[in-house]
Motif scaffolding. Structure first.
Motif, PDB file in Angstrom:
ATOM      1  N   LEU A  12      -0.132 -21.153  46.258  1.00 27.55           N
ATOM      2  CA  LEU A  12       0.187 -20.807  44.872  1.00 27.55           C
ATOM      3  C   LEU A  12       1.469 -21.519  44.476  1.00 27.55           C
ATOM      4  O   LEU A  12       2.451 -21.509  45.223  1.00 27.55           O
ATOM      5  N   ILE A  34      -3.012 -22.702  41.262  1.00 25.94           N
ATOM      6  CA  ILE A  34      -3.579 -22.628  42.602  1.00 25.94           C
ATOM      7  C   ILE A  34      -4.014 -24.039  42.986  1.00 25.94           C
ATOM      8  O   ILE A  34      -4.673 -24.729  42.210  1.00 25.94           O
ATOM      9  N   LYS A  66       1.561 -15.911  49.508  1.00 30.52           N
ATOM     10  CA  LYS A  66       0.502 -15.072  48.929  1.00 30.52           C
ATOM     11  C   LYS A  66       0.723 -13.638  49.275  1.00 30.52           C
ATOM     12  O   LYS A  66       1.104 -13.234  50.277  1.00 30.52           O
TER      13      LYS A  66
END
Length: 66
Positions: A12, A34, A66
């Motif tokens: 991310l 992403i 994450k």
């Protein structure tokens, strides 16, 4: 045939300017993307210039956990 080890990792990316502004002013949101990277070739955290719709400009987006 031998099985390959999966080197691709999903990461991310989060806008660094939105994080700074949200602490100061109460921003409307934080831009996130992403993407994937090769964990063997790039072990360091990834940083890319991406468009942030909240800042309305191109900013540095850094990898987050994450």
């Amino acid at each position: 045939m031998a099985k390959r080890k999966n080197a691709r990792v999903t990461v991310l990316l989060e806008c660094k300017d939105c994080i700074r502004n949200s602490e100061k002013e109460g921003s409307t949101g934080i831009s996130r993307y992403i993407t994937e990277k090769n964990g063997h070739n790039t072990p360091n955290p990834l940083e890319l210039r991406k468009f942030c719709p909240y800042c309305y400009k191109y900013t540095i987006h850094g990898e987050i956990k994450k």
